[in-house]
Design a protein around this motif. Sequence first.
Motif, PDB file in Angstrom:
ATOM      1  N   GLU A 117       0.726  -1.321  -0.025  1.00 31.41           N
ATOM      2  CA  GLU A 117       0.027   0.004   0.002  1.00 31.41           C
ATOM      3  C   GLU A 117       1.013   1.264   0.085  1.00 31.41           C
ATOM      4  OE1 GLU A 117      -3.235   0.450   3.274  1.00 31.41           O
ATOM      5  OE2 GLU A 117      -2.969  -1.702   3.323  1.00 31.41           O
ATOM      6  N   ASP A 118       0.319   2.444  -0.638  1.00 33.46           N
ATOM      7  CA  ASP A 118       1.079   3.827  -0.552  1.00 33.46           C
ATOM      8  C   ASP A 118       0.729   4.234   1.043  1.00 33.46           C
ATOM      9  OD1 ASP A 118       1.935   6.258  -0.414  1.00 33.46           O
ATOM     10  OD2 ASP A 118       0.877   6.728  -2.426  1.00 33.46           O
ATOM     11  N   PRO A 119       1.949   4.161   1.850  1.00 34.31           N
ATOM     12  CA  PRO A 119       2.162   4.787   3.089  1.00 34.31           C
ATOM     13  C   PRO A 119       1.517   6.214   3.178  1.00 34.31           C
ATOM     14  CG  PRO A 119       4.098   3.605   2.768  1.00 34.31           C
ATOM     15  CD  PRO A 119       3.434   3.638   1.571  1.00 34.31           C
ATOM     16  N   ASP A 120       1.666   6.859   2.347  1.00 34.69           N
ATOM     17  CA  ASP A 120       1.234   8.388   2.070  1.00 34.69           C
ATOM     18  C   ASP A 120      -0.202   8.442   2.154  1.00 34.69           C
ATOM     19  OD1 ASP A 120       3.703   9.777   2.790  1.00 34.69           O
ATOM     20  OD2 ASP A 120       4.220   9.671   0.608  1.00 34.69           O
ATOM     21  N   GLU A 121      -0.893   7.402   1.477  1.00 37.12           N
ATOM     22  CA  GLU A 121      -2.343   7.465   1.680  1.00 37.12           C
ATOM     23  C   GLU A 121      -3.121   6.448   2.894  1.00 37.12           C
ATOM     24  OE1 GLU A 121      -4.199   8.559  -1.136  1.00 37.12           O
ATOM     25  OE2 GLU A 121      -2.256   9.321  -1.769  1.00 37.12           O
ATOM     26  N   SER A 122      -2.379   5.814   3.345  1.00 31.55           N
ATOM     27  CA  SER A 122      -2.756   4.861   4.250  1.00 31.55           C
ATOM     28  C   SER A 122      -2.427   5.349   5.804  1.00 31.55           C
ATOM     29  CB  SER A 122      -2.192   3.302   4.246  1.00 31.55           C
ATOM     30  OG  SER A 122      -2.319   2.511   5.243  1.00 31.55           O
ATOM     31  N   PHE A 178       7.121  -3.503   6.455  1.00 32.78           N
ATOM     32  CA  PHE A 178       7.554  -2.210   6.537  1.00 32.78           C
ATOM     33  C   PHE A 178       7.047  -1.461   7.828  1.00 32.78           C
ATOM     34  CE2 PHE A 178       8.846  -2.759   2.459  1.00 32.78           C
ATOM     35  CZ  PHE A 178       9.922  -2.106   2.198  1.00 32.78           C
ATOM     36  N   LEU A 179       7.612  -0.779   8.902  1.00 33.69           N
ATOM     37  CA  LEU A 179       7.105   0.051   9.859  1.00 33.69           C
ATOM     38  C   LEU A 179       7.182   1.304   9.460  1.00 33.69           C
ATOM     39  CD1 LEU A 179       8.521  -1.578  13.123  1.00 33.69           C
ATOM     40  CD2 LEU A 179       6.668  -2.349  11.644  1.00 33.69           C
ATOM     41  N   VAL A 180       6.323   2.281   9.609  1.00 32.29           N
ATOM     42  CA  VAL A 180       6.142   3.514   9.316  1.00 32.29           C
ATOM     43  C   VAL A 180       6.160   4.542  10.413  1.00 32.29           C
ATOM     44  CG1 VAL A 180       5.189   5.403   7.567  1.00 32.29           C
ATOM     45  CG2 VAL A 180       5.107   3.097   6.836  1.00 32.29           C
ATOM     46  N   ILE A 181       7.407   5.132  10.556  1.00 34.53           N
ATOM     47  CA  ILE A 181       7.400   5.882  11.769  1.00 34.53           C
ATOM     48  C   ILE A 181       8.070   7.079  11.943  1.00 34.53           C
ATOM     49  CG2 ILE A 181       7.185   3.707  13.195  1.00 34.53           C
ATOM     50  CD1 ILE A 181      10.292   3.738  13.262  1.00 34.53           C
ATOM     51  N   ARG A 182       8.204   7.919  12.906  1.00 35.11           N
ATOM     52  CA  ARG A 182       8.642   9.208  12.712  1.00 35.11           C
ATOM     53  C   ARG A 182      10.243   8.917  12.563  1.00 35.11           C
ATOM     54  NH1 ARG A 182       6.126  13.587  15.515  1.00 35.11           N
ATOM     55  NH2 ARG A 182       8.414  14.808  15.225  1.00 35.11           N
TER      56      ARG A 182
END
Length: 215
Positions: free
Chosen positions: A31-36, A50-54
């Motif tokens: 998935e696109d993390p900027d959309e999700s 993937f983990l999407v974090i600061r």
Amino acid sequence: MSTGITIALSKGRILQEAIPLFAGAGIHLAEDPDESRKLIIPSTDPAVRFLVIRASDVPTYVTWGAADVGIAGKDVLLEQEGLDLYEPLDLRIGICHMAVAEPASLAAHDAPQNWERVRIATKYPHITRNYFHARGVQTEIIKLYGSMELAPLVGLADRIVDLVSSGRTLKENGLVEVEEIMPISSRLVVNRAAMKLKRHAIETLISQLEAQVAS
Ligand SMILES: Nc1ncnc2c1ncn2[C@@H]1O[C@H](COP(=O)(O)OP(=O)(O)OP(=O)(O)O)[C@@H](O)[C@H]1O
Ligand SMILES: O=P(O)(O)OC[C@H]1O[C@H](OP(=O)(O)OP(=O)(O)O)[C@H](O)[C@@H]1O
């Protein structure tokens, strides 16, 4: 411990520049993390997620083994002193440099070689302190979390230490760079235990990414 690889990275510019590197290595985010709003994003490879974090949390997740691998700016890695991580690869993304900047009006009559004491606003107090200490300049440091360029405009500090890429943010706020501190790029970092326990998978990932960086 699972046999798959968990990769920590931050949204925004690092993610946008990392996606093509992973794609070249055959790893596509599901998935696109900027959309999700999901914080764990699977990939098309069931062994990689993937983990999407600061950005500044990436070293923490990797140090503690919550992620095996991460992508972090050299600025973040240097600022968080005493990290115990492998740093096997310069990914040549997130390219910028760290600099001292000040209002153009001050720079017009300033002489950096004569600085004895400076008042600096920055998100990088450790790097700033070390840099000026090595130069024998005393510092008063005001820690901020963003928009450093504002500080000299409203009298919070005389100067800033921040990242510069195009120079547009400095220019639009009437500031000029007076000293470059160091070049910055993003690095692949690896948890020490994972490097041993998942050696084959991690070495494969490193060499695939290395090939992308070189291409
Ligand atoms: N203007 C820029 N050009 C290129 N790379 C940059 C630039 N600004 C920051 N970077 C790099 O990208 C990394 C992530 O920056 P980003 O702005 O996405 O997160 P951040 O807002 O600094 O992090 P946090 O959310 O933890 O405060 C930085 O650590 C730095 O290495
Ligand atoms: O030289 P430029 O190309 O203008 O880039 C420099 C700007 O980029 C970074 O900010 P960012 O966009 O990440 O915003 P933030 O740190 O305030 O979140 C940095 O802190 C500068 O403000």
